[in-house]
Scaffold this motif. Structure first.
Motif, PDB file in Angstrom:
ATOM      1  N   UNK A   1      62.925  23.480  88.393  1.00  0.00           N
ATOM      2  CA  UNK A   1      62.434  22.794  87.200  1.00  0.00           C
ATOM      3  C   UNK A   1      63.133  23.415  85.988  1.00  0.00           C
ATOM      4  N   UNK A   2      63.810  22.601  85.198  1.00  0.00           N
ATOM      5  CA  UNK A   2      64.620  23.129  84.105  1.00  0.00           C
ATOM      6  C   UNK A   2      63.774  23.920  83.120  1.00  0.00           C
ATOM      7  N   UNK A   3      62.635  23.354  82.704  1.00  0.00           N
ATOM      8  CA  UNK A   3      61.800  24.034  81.716  1.00  0.00           C
ATOM      9  C   UNK A   3      61.298  25.376  82.206  1.00  0.00           C
ATOM     10  N   UNK A   4      60.852  25.420  83.455  1.00  0.00           N
ATOM     11  CA  UNK A   4      60.335  26.668  84.033  1.00  0.00           C
ATOM     12  C   UNK A   4      61.444  27.706  84.175  1.00  0.00           C
ATOM     13  N   UNK A   5      62.595  27.290  84.650  1.00  0.00           N
ATOM     14  CA  UNK A   5      63.710  28.220  84.806  1.00  0.00           C
ATOM     15  C   UNK A   5      64.183  28.743  83.454  1.00  0.00           C
ATOM     16  N   UNK A   6      64.186  27.881  82.431  1.00  0.00           N
ATOM     17  CA  UNK A   6      64.612  28.313  81.099  1.00  0.00           C
ATOM     18  C   UNK A   6      63.631  29.312  80.507  1.00  0.00           C
ATOM     19  N   UNK A   7      62.335  29.103  80.722  1.00  0.00           N
ATOM     20  CA  UNK A   7      61.331  30.043  80.205  1.00  0.00           C
ATOM     21  C   UNK A   7      61.531  31.440  80.776  1.00  0.00           C
ATOM     22  N   UNK A   8      61.908  31.524  82.052  1.00  0.00           N
ATOM     23  CA  UNK A   8      62.075  32.833  82.686  1.00  0.00           C
ATOM     24  C   UNK A   8      63.335  33.554  82.208  1.00  0.00           C
TER      25      UNK A   8
END
Length: 388
Positions: free
Chosen positions: A179-186
């Protein structure tokens, strides 16, 4: 609590409080209610117990270096009107691409330490932090904001990052966490490396070009569109490199063909995600071509493959705890007892591994044999027999 742990290890069948008391010879103890209240009412922190267990695992198996963690969810099949947090989910074991099977139960998200076990000569997945992910209906009925699976995963990984300051975290997960949003948050703050599957039709782009001096307007988020990974599979100009992996799914010294490059994964309304993708093809034709992504651009394709192959050990651990530690046989109805019991049973897998490791320091492990099964290396069944 110590008696409950010993009873859970010795019980041959269901992992209920009464079964633990019977195997210890405490069936006539008039204080049996106290053992039930340890799970349903007593004030103690499962989160702190997880931290203690993780510290023991790190001190024993991974005293330094990066931590390789496995992240996966599983369904505990439970029925009954008093099991309030249950939901209806896709059964990953009984379902296939063309056949959908639903299961009623509790969804658990488990974080496991992937570490080589010296006497087993392979990597094991040792659970240390497991959280209950209530269904959306459960949260709506109580007026709570629903947290998705990735919300819980983000919170759990940040907790582990606070527990282990200065240690690099490498997380392997399945396609549900691509998931792009989840990966970016990390990647914000202290970044957490994630390795997971990538869709073959993902929209990949070149990095955004550098901004020219005096250029007007908003800065670009991405460069030119790249061909999809699906098109690269059949492109005759794609240059495949043959590599040999030390371990593959049930095999050793497995040859595969790969091609890898860096790119930016982008979708409208979401932040751009720089990644390294790896396309994997089997020269023997036993599995279809697939793609992986890694948020650390500096990892080599072979390292990414070796890390991701370890993810299969999570499924092995889930099967072991169901077969030998009684997961799905407990019968608590209290919300607090439900939230505590399953993580405790999963944690017993790691506790058994630690205890067997301590006992096998001075001598060779004893491996059970059978006329129909010639086993040379110890498995979890042998570790549990040694602890018992």
């Amino acid at each position: 609590m110590q008696l409950l742990v010993v009873g859970a290890l010795l019980s041959p069948g269901k992992r209920t409080v009464t079964a633990a008391l019977r195997v210890l010879g405490l069936a006539d103890d008039p204080r049996f209610g106290t053992f039930h209240r340890l799970l349903s009412r007593a004030r103690w922190s499962s989160l702190q117990a997880s931290r203690v267990l993780l510290n023991l695992l790190l001190k024993t198996f991974v005293p330094s270096g990066p931590l390789v963690l496995g992240l996966d969810d599983t369904i505990e099949r439970r029925t009954g009107s008093k099991i309030s947090a249950k939901g209806i989910y896709r059964d990953p074991v009984r379902s296939s691409h063309g056949h959908f099977v639903k299961a009623s139960g509790l969804r658990w998200l488990s974080l496991m330490l992937l570490t080589p076990i010296p006497w087993a000569h392979r990597v094991w997945a040792c659970p240390f932090l497991t959280a209950l992910v209530p269904s959306q209906r459960y949260n709506e009925q109580r007026g709570r904001q629903h947290k998705t699976l990735t919300d819980w995963a983000r919170q759990m990984l940040r907790v582990v990052q606070r527990w282990c300051p200065g240690r690099k975290l490498i997380v392997v997960a399945d396609s549900a966490y691509a998931v792009i949003g989840w990966l970016s948050d990390l990647q914000q703050g202290q970044p957490i490396t994630v390795i997971t599957r990538l869709r073959l039709d993902a929209a990949l782009y070149d990095p955004a070009p550098e901004r020219a001096a005096g250029q007007m307007g908003r800065p670009r988020l991405k460069g030119d569109r790249l061909p999809t990974l699906a098109s690269l599979i059949h492109d005759p100009e794609t240059r495949w490199e043959r590599v040999r992996l030390r371990r593959w799914y049930g095999e050793t010294n497995r040859e595969v063909e790969i091609v890898s490059q860096t790119a930016v994964w982008y979708h409208n309304g979401l932040p751009p995600l720089p990644l390294r993708w790896v396309l994997i093809r089997d020269p023997q034709g036993k599995f279809s071509t697939q793609a992986l992504l890694c948020t650390d651009l500096l990892l080599s394709p072979v390292q990414i493959l070796e890390y991701f192959v370890q993810r299969w050990q999570l499924e092995v651990t889930f099967e072991e705890v169901r077969a030998h530690l009684g997961v799905e046989t407990q019968r608590q109805w209290s919300d607090l007892a439900i939230a505590r019991t399953t993580p405790a049973l999963l944690g017993l897998f790691s506790l058994v591994t630690l205890m067997a490791h301590e006992r096998w320091q001075g001598h060779e492990p004893w491996v059970r044999h059978a006329a129909w099964y010639d086993k040379t290396l110890p498995t979890f069944v042998d570790a549990l027999a040694e602890v018992r």
